[in-house]
Design an enzyme around this catalytic site. Sequence first.
Site, short mmCIF file in Angstrom:
data_model
loop_
_atom_site.label_atom_id
_atom_site.label_comp_id
_atom_site.label_asym_id
_atom_site.label_seq_id
_atom_site.Cartn_x
_atom_site.Cartn_y
_atom_site.Cartn_z
N LYS A 41 0.84 51.06 -3.77
CA LYS A 41 -0.53 51.57 -3.87
C LYS A 41 -1.13 51.75 -2.47
CE LYS A 41 -2.56 46.95 -4.30
NZ LYS A 41 -3.42 46.06 -5.09
N ARG A 144 -10.59 40.07 -13.48
CA ARG A 144 -10.72 41.34 -12.76
C ARG A 144 -10.27 42.47 -13.67
NH1 ARG A 144 -7.44 42.26 -7.20
NH2 ARG A 144 -5.73 42.41 -8.71
N TYR A 267 -20.48 47.60 24.66
CA TYR A 267 -21.76 47.63 23.96
C TYR A 267 -22.41 46.25 23.92
CZ TYR A 267 -21.08 52.39 22.21
OH TYR A 267 -20.91 53.75 22.10
N MET A 315 -15.63 52.77 18.84
CA MET A 315 -15.01 53.66 17.86
C MET A 315 -13.63 54.14 18.31
SD MET A 315 -16.42 57.21 16.17
CE MET A 315 -17.81 56.42 15.38
#
Length: 375
Positions: A41, A144, A267, A315
Amino acid sequence: MKTIAMEHAAAVLTIDLGAIVANWKLLSDRVAPSRCGAVVKADAYGLGAVPVVRALLQAGCREFFVALVDEGVRLRESLKQEWPLDARVHVLHGPLPGAEAACLEHGLVPVLNSRDQIERWQTLARRHGTSLPAAIQGDTGMTRLGLPLLEFTRLFETKDRLAGIRPTLVISHLVSAEDPGDPINQLQLQRFHSLRTLFPSTVFGCLANSSGIFLGGAFHFDLARPGAALYGVAPTTGQPNPMRPVVRVQARLIQWHDIDEGEAVGYNHTWHAVRPTRIATVSIGYADGYLRSASNRALLRFDGMALPLVGRVSMDTVTVDVTKIASDRLVPGTLFDVIDEIQDVNVLAQQAGTNAYEILTSLGARYHRHYLGHT
């Protein structure tokens, strides 16, 4: 679409198909004489479902598991010309309303998780005048997916509750298999036995995931379905990892510069130099799946040397303390190791405060992907 050559790519993701096959064979040997499938998956945990499944098919794997109908359709379509008649793809989430016909058209076996899914699959079977294969999932503790135990038992109170369905598997999912000492494992095993006895012996029992395989033979039943361990993730907490590493991530140096004591990096200036420091800017960031939570915690490696990541992950870039590296070796385009055999996906996950599953499935589309072994 043309892509840039690997030697010019900003970041490279190398995927060792031979290691995935070796891991599958190790797990197959461990569960023998039970069968061993493969969970593929999320695009084989982000590593490429088509090349991974192709390699596993050639190794002898015949039972595959995806989460979504769309995943199964893409897989069967991509491998249409080489798909063995005895291989199956099971859809763990079952079909959402309206997707039943696509399941049937593409030869997918749904895992039916609710009375609603069962009834919709029966409706399709009546429409075609035949019985259709499906797995049935019972919830033994995950809360679930799957039928609650009482509802599961009621399916067998009358003969027609599964009319039109040809069961292939009875399946459930372990909650805490990576922790052998958790008592929920034995409770789920007992509950699964009660479900398994409702089916004839020709219907496979399937309980063990990657970690469940290492709980012992009592959990193996007829079919195990490892996922993360195939891709190098450690299956048992606090134990040596028996799986071969599968991925290597490398990123290139863009530039470097020297800064003075007291200067800050990145940052919000979350890191300040306590001595004169050489800082390298490397071309990888959270857009590539290098998690922001690794900021000021993770390491990169250069020619075997561990180097601390300093400042926030951006990023597209990270900044690394390369004071130990001579300036003449810091040539733009030089590769740094982000994940390798020494600092594997499990180690990076610890540094980033997450699990190896998230690291693997976060690896982005910007990498130049390089497969070792046949594809």
